[in-house]
Scaffold this active site. Sequence first.
Site, short mmCIF file in Angstrom:
data_model
loop_
_atom_site.label_atom_id
_atom_site.label_comp_id
_atom_site.label_asym_id
_atom_site.label_seq_id
_atom_site.Cartn_x
_atom_site.Cartn_y
_atom_site.Cartn_z
N ASN A 9 32.19 58.74 57.64
CA ASN A 9 32.62 59.98 56.97
C ASN A 9 32.44 59.79 55.46
OD1 ASN A 9 33.94 62.19 55.94
ND2 ASN A 9 35.99 61.57 56.64
N LYS A 11 32.74 61.90 53.17
CA LYS A 11 33.64 62.77 52.39
C LYS A 11 32.85 63.47 51.27
CE LYS A 11 37.51 59.99 53.83
NZ LYS A 11 38.86 59.51 53.58
N HIS A 95 40.37 66.77 60.14
CA HIS A 95 40.62 65.56 59.34
C HIS A 95 41.92 65.75 58.55
CE1 HIS A 95 40.29 62.48 56.28
NE2 HIS A 95 39.47 61.86 57.10
N GLU A 97 42.72 65.14 55.63
CA GLU A 97 42.57 65.73 54.29
C GLU A 97 42.44 67.25 54.40
OE1 GLU A 97 39.32 63.19 53.04
OE2 GLU A 97 40.72 61.50 53.10
N GLU A 167 43.67 58.54 63.29
CA GLU A 167 43.67 58.11 61.90
C GLU A 167 45.07 58.27 61.32
OE1 GLU A 167 39.48 58.32 60.05
OE2 GLU A 167 40.38 60.28 59.84
N GLY A 173 42.24 55.41 53.24
CA GLY A 173 41.94 55.20 51.84
C GLY A 173 42.96 54.36 51.10
N SER A 211 40.94 52.78 56.66
CA SER A 211 40.65 51.52 55.96
C SER A 211 39.96 50.49 56.84
CB SER A 211 41.93 50.95 55.34
OG SER A 211 42.46 51.85 54.37
N GLY A 233 35.59 54.98 53.26
CA GLY A 233 35.08 54.23 52.11
C GLY A 233 33.98 53.22 52.45
P1 PGA Z 1 38.91 55.24 54.95
O1 PGA Z 1 38.76 56.75 55.48
O2 PGA Z 1 38.07 54.38 55.86
O3 PGA Z 1 38.38 55.27 53.54
O4 PGA Z 1 40.35 54.90 55.02
C1 PGA Z 1 38.76 57.05 56.85
C2 PGA Z 1 38.69 58.54 57.04
O5 PGA Z 1 39.33 59.28 56.29
O6 PGA Z 1 38.01 59.03 57.96
#
Ligand code: PGA
Length: 254
Positions: A9, A11, A95, A97, A167, A173, A211, A233
């Site tokens: 992803n 983002k 998601h 977010e 998640e 993140g 993460s 990330g």
């Molecule tokens: P992250 O993001 O690996 O940076 O924690 C995962 C995601 O939001 O899908």
Amino acid sequence: MRRPLIAGNWKMHGSRATVHALMSALRDGVSGFDALDVLVLPPAVYIPDVVRLADGTGIATGAQNVGDQEQGACTGEIAADMLVDVGCTHALVGHSERRALYHETDALVAARFAAARRHGITPVLCVGETLEQRERGETEAVVGAQIDAVAEQAGKEALAAGVVAYEPVWAIGTGVTATPEQAQAVHAFIRARLAEHSGHATDVRVLYGGSVKPRSAGELFAMADIDGALVGGASLKADDFLGIIARADEARSA
Ligand code: PGA
């Protein structure tokens, strides 16, 4: 046996130049990993470029969201049939977010999921609890309700044709990964809930996200109900993303 799926992803990151550089590194790096699926989820404007760059590699391209309506007066949304038209096969829905920053409700997420299925897109339903919800002991209630909304609105056949990504919001993140045991416990709960809705639950892939890095991926993938990862990330760095893919391949053949 469920085929592992590793999804990146991206983002709201990147530019045309970085997208091209990342895809050329992935093109070379993924060859040989034939027993798992790789999916990348670029910002929507780069989807056509990524579809072209992924051609012949086996890498699938997905969107980070999908419109809940068919074509029409929905400024800023992208309809599922448009995604199909440009070569997308998958789309994230719900998601955290989107849920937190743009106030998407379980009902809206379920409508997006249903729209994706109507056009043959594989939705990747993101579910997960906040730290406060976990500390109050509400993880299963929150995650269960997120799944139930899709089963009720999109139907159990549609749910069984999707992918679920667990998640935990507190792990996204933050550099804090859920322990393999914490993740496995919720994955087992999710699989049981899927089975209540549909007999195909054992076929549905349940990914872990939050993460995930090459060093933490192996022990997560060793868990019985973790079928891959949704990577944020670390998916922006070819070496890290390919390292996670390699861990999934090792776990599959272990
Ligand atoms: P992250 O993001 O690996 O940076 O924690 C995962 C995601 O939001 O899908």
